[in-house]
Design an enzyme around this catalytic site. Structure first.
Site, PDB file in Angstrom:
ATOM      1  N   GLU A   1      39.025  47.776  60.311  1.00  0.00           N
ATOM      2  CA  GLU A   1      39.667  48.161  59.230  1.00  0.00           C
ATOM      3  C   GLU A   1      38.601  48.523  58.121  1.00  0.00           C
ATOM      4  O   GLU A   1      38.420  47.944  57.064  1.00  0.00           O
ATOM      5  CB  GLU A   1      40.371  46.821  58.766  1.00  0.00           C
ATOM      6  N   PRO A   2      37.917  49.855  58.065  1.00  0.00           N
ATOM      7  CA  PRO A   2      36.896  49.958  57.193  1.00  0.00           C
ATOM      8  C   PRO A   2      37.521  50.582  55.938  1.00  0.00           C
ATOM      9  O   PRO A   2      38.698  51.293  56.042  1.00  0.00           O
ATOM     10  CB  PRO A   2      36.073  51.046  57.718  1.00  0.00           C
ATOM     11  N   GLY A   3      37.183  50.612  54.902  1.00  0.00           N
ATOM     12  CA  GLY A   3      37.554  50.918  53.543  1.00  0.00           C
ATOM     13  C   GLY A   3      36.256  51.710  52.809  1.00  0.00           C
ATOM     14  O   GLY A   3      36.108  52.956  52.969  1.00  0.00           O
ATOM     15  N   ARG A   4      35.378  50.665  52.295  1.00  0.00           N
ATOM     16  CA  ARG A   4      34.335  51.212  51.408  1.00  0.00           C
ATOM     17  C   ARG A   4      33.396  52.179  52.182  1.00  0.00           C
ATOM     18  O   ARG A   4      33.261  53.234  51.424  1.00  0.00           O
ATOM     19  CB  ARG A   4      33.524  49.930  51.127  1.00  0.00           C
TER      20      ARG A   4
ATOM     21  N   GLY B   1      34.274  45.700  56.046  1.00  0.00           N
ATOM     22  CA  GLY B   1      33.275  45.168  55.275  1.00  0.00           C
ATOM     23  C   GLY B   1      32.206  45.617  55.483  1.00  0.00           C
ATOM     24  O   GLY B   1      30.948  45.147  54.896  1.00  0.00           O
TER      25      GLY B   1
ATOM     26  N   CYS C   1      37.575  47.034  23.840  1.00  0.00           N
ATOM     27  CA  CYS C   1      36.916  45.910  23.073  1.00  0.00           C
ATOM     28  C   CYS C   1      36.560  44.764  23.861  1.00  0.00           C
ATOM     29  O   CYS C   1      37.363  43.504  23.869  1.00  0.00           O
ATOM     30  CB  CYS C   1      38.148  45.365  22.333  1.00  0.00           C
ATOM     31  N   GLU C   2      35.657  44.437  24.688  1.00  0.00           N
ATOM     32  CA  GLU C   2      34.999  43.439  25.519  1.00  0.00           C
ATOM     33  C   GLU C   2      33.664  43.643  25.682  1.00  0.00           C
ATOM     34  O   GLU C   2      32.961  44.990  25.943  1.00  0.00           O
ATOM     35  CB  GLU C   2      35.817  43.884  26.895  1.00  0.00           C
TER      36      GLU C   2
ATOM     37  N   TYR D   1      31.528  42.111  39.160  1.00  0.00           N
ATOM     38  CA  TYR D   1      30.884  41.781  40.421  1.00  0.00           C
ATOM     39  C   TYR D   1      29.294  42.079  40.109  1.00  0.00           C
ATOM     40  O   TYR D   1      28.275  41.994  40.912  1.00  0.00           O
ATOM     41  CB  TYR D   1      31.056  42.780  41.465  1.00  0.00           C
TER      42      TYR D   1
ATOM     43  N   TYR E   1      37.307  51.227  45.601  1.00  0.00           N
ATOM     44  CA  TYR E   1      37.535  50.216  44.511  1.00  0.00           C
ATOM     45  C   TYR E   1      37.347  50.760  43.016  1.00  0.00           C
ATOM     46  O   TYR E   1      36.832  50.079  42.233  1.00  0.00           O
ATOM     47  CB  TYR E   1      36.816  49.092  44.653  1.00  0.00           C
TER      48      TYR E   1
END
Ligand code: LLP
Length: 425
Positions: free
Chosen positions: A284-287, A246, A355-356, A327, A384
């Site tokens: 548990e680091p990711g980012r 986190g 197309c959005e 986000y 991510y």
């Protein structure tokens, strides 16, 4: 403007107005591999992993959150650096084992583990499955009994600590689907302790992602220690406390100077209460390991003024990098070949071909007039980014390149049209 200027984490820098990753010009990578292209700095990944290990107390486990970026070459690098893995599905477990993470360093978290995924975790003999409901505990118990295999479990607790981050990535308050209440956690651990094939080994929490402040993490660690102590007083001695991941990164360039010391501060903050109480520590680091190590390279296809807007239509879209639209995430975008700052006169919306209306990478960013063929680098795209990419609008997933000093390794080929037919009739 010439010479060398550090940008971001220092591994992406301008030399004579050309943006480099380590010692390779990004323009050269775009010419060789095409765009859109994810480019990662190997040195940054290894340095961030080491920053966690350097501060971690002896015996602590740093389990990289595979969901942030599951490229097999990157996983291999992190396994070799000594990290463990936090997996969230059978697929991520497969990737982690394939990359060579030691099973005793793999933790499986996730709210909806399927029976075949539980079986796979038991086959591999991983460190622990982190349980998120009474029904899930019963499912694991049934499989363990049937196999007559002792299974180590942890319980993910929802500590009800609100945090400042985007609501979609805040996870540790009681209205969220994650974990169980403290009372339920105690009762699940007591149930497990009495079961012949279950061995409760830890308590875990993950309060959310992209959190910049340290105090909520300390609060969560304190909370988990309190819970483990409560269990100890009733005769159940747990082995570890898992504080989750986190830790946020600085996406805005004004904050880029404040960086890797943050990892040390975070580890010290969560380790102190856990160590003082005599438990092992799991993180548990990711980012914080992989975000700043990657950029998404894209090329301007067309520009068009429309109403009061200037659009730069690029060859990367929301299918390549979903974070801005999902986000409202801010990612810095820099020119690969820099031109004078003085002429940064136009505010562009950097949009993709999908197309959005939500297909944008950035809005209202100042650039000098952009032209077709100009290369742009979208920063902090390592976490991510590719992981959340898709084939929406029939688009092919981009290639990924890992840069090691002056050498580039193609670590994932760009998809071809045949991928759009794979598995179909
Ligand atoms: N552990 C658990 C149980 C998690 O659910 C997560 C992330 C992590 C660890 C790693 O968190 P990190 O250190 O990366 O913050 N797609 C979103 C982020 C979703 C995070 C989900 N869980 C984004 O792009 O911001």
């Amino acid at each position: 403007m010439s010479g060398t200027e550090l940008v971001g984490n220092g591994r992406f820098q301008y030399h004579n107005d050309q943006l480099y990753c380590e010692n390779i010009p990004l323009a050269e990578l775009a010419a060789t591999y095409g765009t859109p292209l994810y480019v990662y700095s190997r040195a940054t990944i290894v340095e961030n992993a080491r920053a966690f290990l350097a501060q971690a107390p002896a015996g602590a486990l740093v389990c990289y959150a595979v969901k942030a970026n599951g490229n097999p070459a990157i996983l291999r690098l992190l396994a070799e650096a000594g990290l463990g893995a936090d997996v969230t599905s059978g697929g991520e477990l497969f990737l982690a084992l394939h990359a060579g993470f030691a099973p005793e360093k793999i933790i499986y978290s996730g709210v909806g583990k399927l029976p075949h995924e539980i079986q796979a975790a038991l086959d591999a003999n991983i460190r622990a499955l982190h349980v998120e409901s009474a029904m899930e505990l019963a499912q694991i118990a049934a499989i363990a009994s049937q196999r007559q295999q002792v299974v180590s479990i942890g319980v993910r607790v929802n500590p009800n600590i609100p945090v400042e981050t985007h609501p979609y990535i805040s996870t540790g308050a009681k209205q969220h689907k994650f974990g169980v209440s403290p009372e339920t956690a105690v009762s699940l651990i007591q149930t497990a302790a009495q079961h012949p094939w279950l061995k409760p080994v830890g308590v875990a929490a993950h309060i959310g992602s992209q959190i910049q402040d340290i105090p909520p993490f300390t609060a969560s660690a304190d909370f988990l220690v309190g819970l483990a102590d409560e269990l100890a007083s009733s005769g159940i001695q747990l082995e570890y406390v898992d504080v989750g991941g986190g830790l946020g990164v600085a996406y805005e360039s004004e904050k880029w100077e404040v960086k890797s010391e943050k990892i040390g501060q975070w580890v010290a903050a969560v380790a102190t209460p856990v160590q003082a109480a005599g438990y092992g520590l799991v993180m548990e680091p990711g980012r914080s390991i992989i975000a700043a190590a990657g950029v998404l390279l894209t090329q301007v296809v067309y520009t068009k003024p429309q109403g009061v807007k200037q659009f730069a239509i690029v060859d990367a879209g929301m299918n390549d990098l979903l974070r801005p639209t999902l986000y409202s995430a801010h990612h810095e975008i820099l020119q690969v070949r820099r031109t004078s700052e003085v002429r940064r006169t136009l505010a562009y919306d950097i949009v993709g071909p999908i197309c959005e209306t939500g297909d944008f990478l950035a809005k209202e960013r100042l650039f000098p007039p952009l032209a077709s063929g100009d290369l742009l680098a979208v920063f902090h795209a390592g976490a991510y980014g590719f992981a959340m990419s898709s084939n929406y609008n029939g688009r092919l997933r981009p290639a990924e390149v890992l840069v090691d000093d002056t050498t580039a390794h193609l670590i994932r080929q760009r998809q071809t049209y045949s991928h759009l037919l794979a598995g179909t009739e």
